[in-house]
Design a protein around this motif. Structure first.
Motif, PDB file in Angstrom:
ATOM      1  N   HIS A 139       1.383   4.196  -2.971  1.00 46.20           N
ATOM      2  CA  HIS A 139       1.018   5.595  -2.768  1.00 46.20           C
ATOM      3  C   HIS A 139       2.219   6.515  -2.692  1.00 46.20           C
ATOM      4  O   HIS A 139       2.066   7.689  -2.400  1.00 46.20           O
ATOM      5  N   GLN A 179      -0.276   1.425  -9.884  1.00 46.24           N
ATOM      6  CA  GLN A 179      -0.611   1.412  -8.456  1.00 46.24           C
ATOM      7  C   GLN A 179      -1.438   0.190  -8.094  1.00 46.24           C
ATOM      8  O   GLN A 179      -1.188  -0.483  -7.097  1.00 46.24           O
ATOM      9  N   LEU A 188      -1.537  12.249  -6.023  1.00 43.50           N
ATOM     10  CA  LEU A 188      -1.679  10.794  -5.922  1.00 43.50           C
ATOM     11  C   LEU A 188      -0.420  10.141  -5.385  1.00 43.50           C
ATOM     12  O   LEU A 188      -0.352   8.914  -5.313  1.00 43.50           O
ATOM     13  N   GLY A 189       0.581  10.936  -5.027  1.00 49.14           N
ATOM     14  CA  GLY A 189       1.792  10.370  -4.450  1.00 49.14           C
ATOM     15  C   GLY A 189       2.932  10.229  -5.430  1.00 49.14           C
ATOM     16  O   GLY A 189       3.967   9.704  -5.076  1.00 49.14           O
ATOM     17  N   GLN A 229       1.895  12.529   3.437  1.00 50.70           N
ATOM     18  CA  GLN A 229       2.645  11.925   2.328  1.00 50.70           C
ATOM     19  C   GLN A 229       4.071  11.569   2.730  1.00 50.70           C
ATOM     20  O   GLN A 229       4.608  10.536   2.337  1.00 50.70           O
ATOM     21  N   TRP A 238       0.838  -1.195   0.000  1.00 49.15           N
ATOM     22  CA  TRP A 238       0.000   0.000   0.000  1.00 49.15           C
ATOM     23  C   TRP A 238       0.879   1.254   0.000  1.00 49.15           C
ATOM     24  O   TRP A 238       0.656   2.189  -0.767  1.00 49.15           O
TER      25      TRP A 238
END
Lengths: 183, 188, 309
Positions: A21, A142, A50-51, C46, A17
């Motif tokens: 990400h 992803q 979205l990373g 993040q 995960w």
């Protein structure tokens, strides 16, 4: 307890995960198509939400985004960059030329099938793919990572002889001089 | 412009009587010389006639006549005249004098020509590989080099390309449109 | 024995606090940068995902023993300066405050000036071992820039030391509590010089000449991936927090509780961040010339102010 199968699976799920990400992209833009990366990263399409993030060097990168055609000369550098990256690592082929040679299918110095030289996880079709297509392809990546199917690095190590044979076919002298996976 | 070019032709003819000239409109002037005369002609053009700049060395493969053609494209910044110096070389034994002592940048062009066309320049000092690496076939820009055959031998094709249809004729068949005769020859 | 164990626990709590706050600040800065660019920006967490991903990389090659020293020295510097700096001001809740006092002692300011240059030196050794030319250039630039901003920074600290005849950070906080005036108002020149030096210390634009991504491919860290990069990233976050707390302690009277601390450090952090977002990058000699211009002059004024009044 932490070594049994189920806990390993849980840890793997969490790790996958996180990997899906936080994707640091090394854009290998020696062909065409690097111009599509800028709108993908900047305010119009904003891939960072979205990373996705650009990586400066192969050591820090997770994904190598190969945009456009690869010549015999650049494929050597691509192989070197790929072997410098730290696994788990993924390759995204971007544009028709990486899939089947595109409009350069009969050129004497551009390769046709990228997946004979490197394990490719996701192909993005188009000449050139728009930023929407790039985002769709990266989302597919992803998804594959989350499912745990993006094992290009292991595939490369398992079939190293086959990949090296294909690379040697186009660059015999260079492969002979190159170190084995230890740049 | 016309007077300048006429004066130039007269001057060149006076020194190199065997040179053949061909005139074009505008500031272009063409000159055909023997392969042996190339260095002396170029040196004369540079030193005495103001063609100080070598823009490019172009190359053509005349396979039917068994010859290579080299075109030295010169530019005179004072007179604003561009001069194309043509020369032909035998295809069987392609050797010509190196001119990189006249213009340094000729070295790069000559390396490219040596690699892509296989013309030897006597006295050219440069590393062997320039653009191609690990090349073991005939030079790829010769007309008798079959790129598709080479690609079939070296790379792979992904299945699915064989039924590639001609876009123009497919669309015209679908819509019942007539392709004009002049367009047919461009259509596969 | 029990005392030492409690001390160790407190130190670990401090580290965890610094790690969480520092990483969150990093994410918030990325979010703010995105908003300034008219983007949505990544989520605030993040940086945690990035750090966890870097930590779970399965392969990480090294370039010899010295390569480890780069990451190790950075971590040592961050942790030691975090342990030396008192996190909270004296005078709050007794049990609560004693958690974060850790190792501070009377000469801690002088020790800090030394230890804060220690990390870049270790980084220089580690980067030299990797053999990457970008790393060497980055290290050279980093040391040049450090020479630049250390002068106004040390001048500001010396001005404070002259005025109050102490080198203990706790003493400075006590003085501010007793007089009721923050030192940023008591000696404004010292504060301005220190803030200008801070722009270089945090390495945001226009002083991001060390890791200039488009020029140097991230400079000294360019050969570090996976867990090396994780160590550097977390030590950078901890060090950011430690430096911010030091500024708050010295110039803004410290903080009595954690909420106040977060508010003050965040406000202070926004100075280099917001200035950086809208700035292009300086060249090395421009950066050094900038630091040796007005910041040094203001630092000189601060010393004169301290000596005269």
């Amino acid at each position: 307890m932490y070594n049994d199968k189920n806990s390993k699976k849980i840890v793997e799920t969490i790790q996958n995960w996180a990997r899906s990400h936080s994707i640091w992209v090394l854009a290998y833009g020696t062909g065409c198509g690097a111009i599509e990366i800028s709108p993908t990263m900047t305010s119009r399409y904003d891939a960072e939400r979205l990373g996705f993030r650009g990586a400066a060097t192969p050591r820090q990168a997770d994904v190598m985004l190969i945009t456009g055609y690869l010549t015999v000369k650049t494929v050597k550098r691509v192989v070197r960059v790929y072997e410098q990256m730290q696994s788990p690592k993924y390759v995204v082929g971007f544009g028709s030329c990486t899939i089947n040679g595109g409009m350069y299918y009969d050129s004497y110095n551009t390769i046709n099938l990228l997946d004979r030289y490197l394990p490719v996880d996701v192909y993005i079709n188009g000449c050139m793919p728009r930023p929407e297509a790039v985002l769709a392809g990266l989302s597919k990546l992803q998804q594959i990572i989350r499912e745990g199917n993006a094992n290009g690095a292991e595939k490369y190590l398992e079939n190293l002889a086959w990949y090296k044979e294909n690379q040697r076919k186009i660059a015999p002298n260079w492969i002979a001089k190159a170190p084995d996976l230890n740049w | 412009m016309k007077e300048i070019k006429d004066k130039m032709i007269a001057q060149i003819k006076a020194v190199f009587p065997e040179a053949v000239n061909k005139d074009y409109d505008g500031n272009r002037l063409d000159l055909t010389v023997n392969k042996e005369a190339v260095p002396s002609v170029l040196l004369y053009l540079k030193d005495s006639m103001g063609f100080r700049h070598l823009s490019h060395i172009a190359y053509v493969d005349w396979i039917e006549q068994g010859e290579f053609e080299l075109v030295y494209i010169l530019w005179s910044p004072l007179d604003k005249v561009k001069l194309y110096v043509h020369t032909r070389i035998n295809r069987e034994n392609p050797v010509i004098e190196n001119i990189d002592m006249i213009w340094r940048q000729a070295n790069t062009y000559e390396r490219e020509i040596r690699e892509m066309l296989g013309i030897e320049f006597t006295g050219l000092v440069a590393p062997d590989e320039f653009i191609l690496e690990d090349w073991d076939d005939i030079p790829p820009f010769r007309k008798d080099f079959d790129t598709l055959e080479y690609v079939n031998r070296t790379f792979w094709h992904r299945p699915g390309r064989e039924d590639a249809q001609d876009v123009r004729s497919t669309i015209s068949e679908r819509s019942g449109e007539e392709i004009p005769d002049f367009a047919k020859k461009y259509s596969r | 024995m029990e005392y030492i164990l409690i001390k160790v626990l407190e130190a670990m709590a401090t580290f965890v606090l610094a790690f969480i706050v520092g990483m969150t600040y990093g994410g918030v800065v990325r979010k703010i940068t995105g908003r300034v660019h008219n983007r949505l920006g990544p989520p605030w967490y993040q940086n945690f995902i990035d750090a966890f991903k870097l930590f779970s990389k399965t392969r990480g090659i090294h370039h010899g023993a010295m390569h480890f020293l780069g990451a190790a020295f950075l971590m040592v510097t961050s942790v030691v300066s975090l342990m030396i700096i008192p996190i909270l001001a004296p005078g709050g809740h007794a049990w609560y405050n004693s958690w974060f006092t850790n190792l501070n002692f009377n000469g801690d300011l002088i020790f800090l000036i030394y230890i804060m240059t220690f990390g870049p030196l270790g980084m220089a050794m580690g980067a030299g071992q990797t053999g990457n030319p970008n790393s060497s250039i980055g290290v050279t630039r980093g040391l040049s820039q450090m020479v630049g901003f250390e002068i106004p920074w040390v001048m500001a600290l010396v001005a404070l030391m002259i005025t109050y005849k102490t080198t203990s950070i706790v003493d400075f906080m006590n003085i501010q509590r007793e007089t009721g005036t923050w030192l940023m108002f008591a000696n404004p020149f010292a504060f301005i010089a220190a803030v200008l030096a801070m722009l270089g210390m945090f390495r945001y634009s226009p002083f991001d000449i060390v890791g200039a991504p488009t020029e140097l491919a991230s400079g000294p860290v360019s050969e570090n991936g996976g867990k090396f990069l994780f160590t550097m990233m977390s030590s950078g976050s901890v060090f950011t927090f430690a430096k911010l707390v030091l500024y708050v302690d010295l110039f803004m009277g410290g903080a009595n509780n954690l909420i106040m601390l977060v508010v003050k450090t965040f406000l202070l952090y926004m100075i280099p961040v917001l200035y950086g977002i809208v700035s292009p990058r300086y060249r090395t000699e421009q950066a050094v010339r900038w630091f040796w211009g007005w910041p040094t002059f203001i630092g000189l004024l601060a010393i004169l102010y301290a000596v005269m009044f």
